[in-house]
Structure formats: C-alpha cells, structure tokens
Design an enzyme around this catalytic site. Structure first.
Site, mmCIF file in Angstrom:
data_model
loop_
_atom_site.group_PDB
_atom_site.id
_atom_site.type_symbol
_atom_site.label_atom_id
_atom_site.label_comp_id
_atom_site.label_asym_id
_atom_site.label_seq_id
_atom_site.Cartn_x
_atom_site.Cartn_y
_atom_site.Cartn_z
ATOM 1 N N LYS A 264 -3.172 -3.774 -7.507
ATOM 2 C CA LYS A 264 -4.216 -3.331 -6.093
ATOM 3 C C LYS A 264 -5.489 -2.370 -5.843
ATOM 4 O O LYS A 264 -4.765 -1.815 -6.381
ATOM 5 C CB LYS A 264 -3.143 -3.258 -4.781
ATOM 6 C CG LYS A 264 -3.766 -3.134 -3.311
ATOM 7 C CD LYS A 264 -2.413 -2.945 -2.692
ATOM 8 C CE LYS A 264 -2.699 -2.192 -1.406
ATOM 9 N NZ LYS A 264 -1.769 -1.932 -0.909
ATOM 10 N N ASP A 269 -7.079 2.679 2.823
ATOM 11 C CA ASP A 269 -6.341 1.852 3.390
ATOM 12 C C ASP A 269 -6.301 2.521 5.122
ATOM 13 O O ASP A 269 -5.545 3.594 5.019
ATOM 14 C CB ASP A 269 -4.964 1.421 3.096
ATOM 15 C CG ASP A 269 -4.155 1.140 3.605
ATOM 16 O OD1 ASP A 269 -4.935 0.080 4.689
ATOM 17 O OD2 ASP A 269 -2.882 0.115 3.910
ATOM 18 N N LYS A 276 -3.723 2.412 11.029
ATOM 19 C CA LYS A 276 -2.769 3.792 10.748
ATOM 20 C C LYS A 276 -2.492 5.214 11.834
ATOM 21 O O LYS A 276 -3.718 5.103 12.210
ATOM 22 C CB LYS A 276 -2.351 4.220 9.388
ATOM 23 C CG LYS A 276 -2.434 2.956 8.005
ATOM 24 C CD LYS A 276 -1.562 3.628 6.668
ATOM 25 C CE LYS A 276 -1.820 2.406 5.411
ATOM 26 N NZ LYS A 276 -0.586 1.808 5.998
ATOM 27 N N ASP A 287 -4.381 4.319 -2.588
ATOM 28 C CA ASP A 287 -3.974 2.727 -2.724
ATOM 29 C C ASP A 287 -4.386 1.971 -3.372
ATOM 30 O O ASP A 287 -4.430 0.634 -3.294
ATOM 31 C CB ASP A 287 -4.269 2.324 -1.451
ATOM 32 C CG ASP A 287 -3.536 1.337 -0.571
ATOM 33 O OD1 ASP A 287 -1.899 1.829 -1.615
ATOM 34 O OD2 ASP A 287 -3.561 0.206 0.297
ATOM 35 N N ASP A 346 -2.981 -3.842 8.173
ATOM 36 C CA ASP A 346 -2.587 -3.423 7.201
ATOM 37 C C ASP A 346 -1.445 -3.685 6.179
ATOM 38 O O ASP A 346 -1.190 -3.049 5.430
ATOM 39 C CB ASP A 346 -1.796 -1.825 8.531
ATOM 40 C CG ASP A 346 -1.544 -1.140 7.197
ATOM 41 O OD1 ASP A 346 -1.725 -0.333 6.230
ATOM 42 O OD2 ASP A 346 -0.327 -0.018 7.748
ATOM 43 N N GLU A 348 -2.539 -5.750 3.293
ATOM 44 C CA GLU A 348 -3.507 -5.969 2.824
ATOM 45 C C GLU A 348 -3.174 -6.005 1.605
ATOM 46 O O GLU A 348 -4.035 -6.454 0.759
ATOM 47 C CB GLU A 348 -4.775 -4.810 3.413
ATOM 48 C CG GLU A 348 -4.618 -3.574 2.747
ATOM 49 C CD GLU A 348 -3.482 -2.753 2.945
ATOM 50 O OE1 GLU A 348 -2.952 -2.985 3.697
ATOM 51 O OE2 GLU A 348 -3.503 -2.142 1.748
ATOM 52 N N ARG A 350 -0.928 -7.301 0.367
ATOM 53 C CA ARG A 350 -0.576 -9.377 -0.165
ATOM 54 C C ARG A 350 -1.433 -10.252 -0.577
ATOM 55 O O ARG A 350 -1.452 -10.882 -1.213
ATOM 56 C CB ARG A 350 1.219 -9.225 -0.022
ATOM 57 C CG ARG A 350 0.920 -9.148 1.971
ATOM 58 C CD ARG A 350 1.620 -8.938 2.483
ATOM 59 N NE ARG A 350 1.965 -7.465 2.473
ATOM 60 C CZ ARG A 350 3.307 -7.519 2.910
ATOM 61 N NH1 ARG A 350 3.971 -8.313 4.034
ATOM 62 N NH2 ARG A 350 4.063 -6.180 3.290
#
Ligand code: BES
Ligand code: MN
Ligand code: ZN
Length: 500
Positions: A264, A269, A276, A287, A346, A348, A350
């Site tokens: 990933k 993010d 967030k 991230d 959020d 995201e 996956r």
C-alpha cells in the site's frame, strides 16, 4: 559510519570493545589484553560489583594505562550457548549508541571463536555489523542548523576476528539487506510534498542499477485495465496515481513462478471527504510504508543476489479531499469485476490493494502473495508496536511468516478470517462495502475485503500500521521514526523457504 573488517591487533587509538562471558569469564582476546596490561581488565571487573558479563550489559574503562587507546568497553555476552543472531545484532546496535554517546570517532570490536557457542566468529561479525549498520541510521537531510554535539561522531567501526575474509564474506549479504532497510526508512521519512506517486516511481526506476526490471502503469493504463477502486482513491489528488512493478529474476530456473509482494503506497492519507481530524494528521505521510517496505525489500534481494524470482508491486496514490474527490456512497468498479460501495473514503488502503492484488495474481500467477499495508488504526489497538497483524488463507504461508518473524526479530501475530467476518462487508447495493460493522473487528473486516481479491492464490496480509513508525524505540537496531519494518522479515522468508 563505515564498517571495516580486520584480524585481531590492539588498535593504537580510539575505543576497543571486547567480550566478557557470564561469571566474568574473559574471552580469548580479552585475556590477551589483560595479560599485556598486567590485569587491567580483570581488576576492573573485580572492582565493579555490578558487571559480571551478563548479556546486554557493558563496563567502560577510560584511558587504560599501558595502551594507546582512549578507552576499553567490556560487553557482556552471557552464556556462550545462548548467543544467537538477534543477540549479536542488538549488541552491534548498542555499541553504536554507546560510542556516539561517548563522542568517539573510531572503534574496533574483537570477536573470538568461543567454546560452546553455536555461531562461528564470521557469522557473529556479520550479525553484529548488521545491527551496527541498522542502529546508525539517521535522517538529517532537512536539518540545516544541527549543533556539532548533536551529530553522530562515530566514523569507523572495525570488526576484528580470526578470519577477516570469512567475516567480510558473511557480512556482505547482511549489509545489502541493511541497504534495503535504509531505502525503506528514507522513503517513509520523506515528507509528502517530496515523495508522492511520481517521485517514488522515479526512485523505483533507479533500481534498474541493481538489476531490477521496472514496469509502470499510469492512470490511462489503469483505466484501461478497469482499476476503478485504486483510481477512485487518487481522483481527488492533483498528483497522478501509479502502479509500479519490480522484477528480480534470481532463480537459476527462469521459469520458476515468482513470489509476489504487494505494498500500500498512499503517499498521504487525509481521509479524503471522510476527512481525518487535524491532530496528528502529519503522521499520514507514512501511509506508504507498505510500498516502502516492498521497494526496500526488492533492493535487498537484488543486492544480495537472492536465488529467487520475485515480483514487487506497489499501488501509489494520494488520498485528498477535493471537488473531484470520490464521495461516501459512491460505487466503484474493480478490475476483478466486483463492485465496492465506498462508505468511508478514509478506508482507502483496501481499495488500492483490491486492484493491486487482483492485478498481481492475474498477471504473474505467483507461488504466493504477501501484502503489506498501514491498513487500520485498529491493529494498533490490538497489537501495539511490537508485532504486525497477520491474516492468511494458507496455514503453511502463515507458519512460515511466523517463523521468519521470530528469526528476523520482525514478528507477526495471526488473527482470524472467516465467513462471519466476510459477511460483515456485504453491501445493500453493491458486491461489498469498504467498512464492516462500526468499530468491531476493524482490522479483520479490512483483511476480509482483501481476501475477495486474491482468488485461489496463497496469500497473507500484514497490517503494519503499528510497526512502520516508532514514536519511541526500545529496540537497539530500530531508531525512532521510520522503522523499515518488513524488509528483514520478508528477506528472511525468501532466504529460508524460497531460494534454490
Ligand atoms: N492509513 C489509515 C490507517 C492508519 C491509522 C495507519 C493510524 C497508521 C496509523 C487507514 O487508511 C485508515 O484511515 N483506516 C481507517 C479505517 C476506517 C475508516 C474503517 C481507520 O483505521 O480508522
Ligand atoms: Mn485512511
Ligand atoms: Zn490509509
């Protein structure tokens, strides 16, 4: 810091480090120094009521008379029969920290052949040099005003052992793994205005210098492949999204199916429209640590010329709120044909991995896939910062990862999957939704979504949200900040099970 190798001689300057075994037993080289200095070491040990050679302890002697050195550090090795790789790595790490604290610039450590120790001196050198390398990592490039006294002082650390050549040969592959860890740490430490998808792609392309073949999929290409989930995450960003693929073909038989690692790479993010809270949001530069680990791992494997065919795939996107960003409630089409309702923008990671995993499995038919992702805050609640979460559809792969974790010191803990968790991500209007039941089993329902994109391929998912970044560190070979987690673990997995 430079690492050097030599045979034993008493150096004429700097610090000398010698081992002491449990019950204050001097190692052979310590005995030699002791006799040359009329008992300096044995007297010092006698005078100190605390130091008895227990492992992880040290005793520092300043300016010993009769030697030209500035000091001698005695390091406790414990019982010879207990000495192992991880202890040697930690010792190398502790020595680097101690020398920098003392302001030393040059030091040499003697490694003897020890009766009753299962490690040969060459491997003891290799592991302690690896630990020293990992411990001396710094990310100082953006400091323009660092005070002299805050800079590390150690320039050269020499490892002296009975056979210089054997030690150097044993240390070489470990040092190349260390180079991979450094690359991961650098990528993860960099801020998101510097490392975003396109600039990470440039860094990946530089790996062609070590024999890695690189392919890049741009947005147009990914649109053609139908990767609507990955593209949906990136659509609110001004930065273009990419998938980069790295190939290392080191197996003697070029037709051996590859093993695959998928990362990933969310370069920042914000959460997207499901934004967030601002407190701590700066941490979301890390991230992309899953991608960072895959990139560093590929460098490590190529650097030590691993005898395996390996493919590394990273999904690189930035998750931003914007007039063009995806909305909660949007439904996206994945490359697999399955649809996902985006309840929370959020969640995201996956979405990125759903397309990256499907693509990897369809394109390369790998022996297995392991993905790494800073996927959920919930895994930090479950496991803290000592072990990564492991999820797998294959017991053998899970057991191998667990063993590689113990051997490398980068541990994993398996959590369950199964039809009841899987059902929790069914959607009212699409094939699935990207969140489960509120806060319940948050890391597992995330893994359950990934599982829907791996087909029959043996697969494991490592949730590294708690491992990628250390706010503080109690591990002597992992400094604060970017840990480089995953490189040592997966290098070990490949070395122990997939090399011919
Ligand atoms: N990148 C985060 C997970 C994360 C949290 C990584 C803390 C490192 C430290 C991920 O994209 C995320 O936001 N996950 C959400 C999922 C939720 C919306 C279902 C989370 O964990 O809160
Ligand atoms: Mn997120
Ligand atoms: Zn994320």
């Amino acid at each position: 810091m430079q690492i050097a190798f030599s045979e034993f001689s008493v150096p004429e300057s700097g610090t000398l480090i010698v081992g002491v075994l449990t019950h204050s037993a001097l190692t052979p080289s310590a005995q030699e120094i002791d006799s040359r200095t009329s008992g300096l070491l044995s007297k010092a040990i006698e005078a100190s009521s605390r130091f008895t050679g227990k492992k992880n302890t040290t005793l520092t002697l300043n300016v010993p008379v009769g030697l030209l050195l500035s000091r001698v550090i005695l390091v406790g090795l414990g019982k010879p029969g207990d000495i192992d790789e991880l202890q040697m790595q930690a010792m190398g790490g502790r020595i680097v920290a101690a020398l920098n604290k003392l302001g030393e610039s040059q030091a040499a450590i003697v490694i003897d052949k020890l009766d009753g120790c299962s490690m040969c001196p060459a491997n003891m050198v290799a592991e302690s040099a690896f630990g020293a390398q990992l411990a001396s990592y710094r990310f100082d490039k953006y400091r323009t005003k660092q005070k002299e006294e805050d800079k590390p002082t150690l320039n050269t650390l020499t490892f002296m052992s009975p056979d210089r050549g054997a030690a150097q040969t044993a240390a070489e592959p470990r040092q190349r793994v260390g180079d991979g860890v450094y690359l991961t740490r650098n990528l993860v430490s960099e801020p998101s205005n510097v490392k975003y998808p396109a600039t990470i792609v440039e860094d990946i392309q530089e790996l062609s210098e070590v024999g890695i073949d690189v392919e890049v999929l741009n947005e147009e290409r990914m649109k053609g492949l139908g990767m609507g989930a990955l593209l949906g995450v990136g659509q609110g960003s001004r930065r273009e999204s990419f998938i980069a693929i790295m190939h290392w073909n080191g197996a003697p038989d070029k037709d051996t199916p590859p093993v695959a690692f998928v990362g990933k790479g969310v370069t920042f993010d914000t959460g997207g429209i499901s934004i967030k809270p601002s407190g701590g949001m700066e941490e979301m530069k890390y991230d992309m640590a899953g991608a960072g680990a895959v990139i560093g791992l590929m460098k490590a494997l190529a650097g030590r010329k691993a005898q395996a065919n390996v493919v590394g795939v990273v999904g690189l996107v930035e998750n931003m709120p914007d007039g063009n960003a995806q909305r909660p409630g949007d439904v996206v089409n994945t490359m697999s044909g399955q649809t996902i309702e985006v309840i929370n923008t959020d969640a995201e990671g996956r979405l990125v991995l759903s397309d990256a995993l499907w693509y990897t499995q369809k394109t390369f038919a790998p022996q297995f896939m392991v993905d790494l992702a800073t996927l959920t805050g919930a895994i930090i609640v479950s496991l803290g910062t000592y072990q990564a979460g492991l999820f797998s559809n294959n017991d053998e792969l899970a057991e191998r990862l667990t063993a590689a974790g113990k051997a490398s010191g980068e541990e994993v803990w398996r959590l369950p999957l199964g039809s009841r968790y899987d059902k929790d991500i069914n959607s009212e209007i699409a094939d699935m939704k990207n969140v489960g039941k509120g806060r319940e089993a948050g890391s597992i329902t995330a893994a359950a979504l990934l599982e829907r994109f791996v087909g029959d391929t043996p697969w494991a998912h490592l949730d590294i949200a708690g491992m990628a970044w250390m706010k503080r560190s109690d591990d002597p070979i992992v400094p604060k900040g970017a840990s480089g987690y995953g490189v040592r673990l997966l290098d070990r997995l490949v070395e122990d099970y997939y090399e011919s």
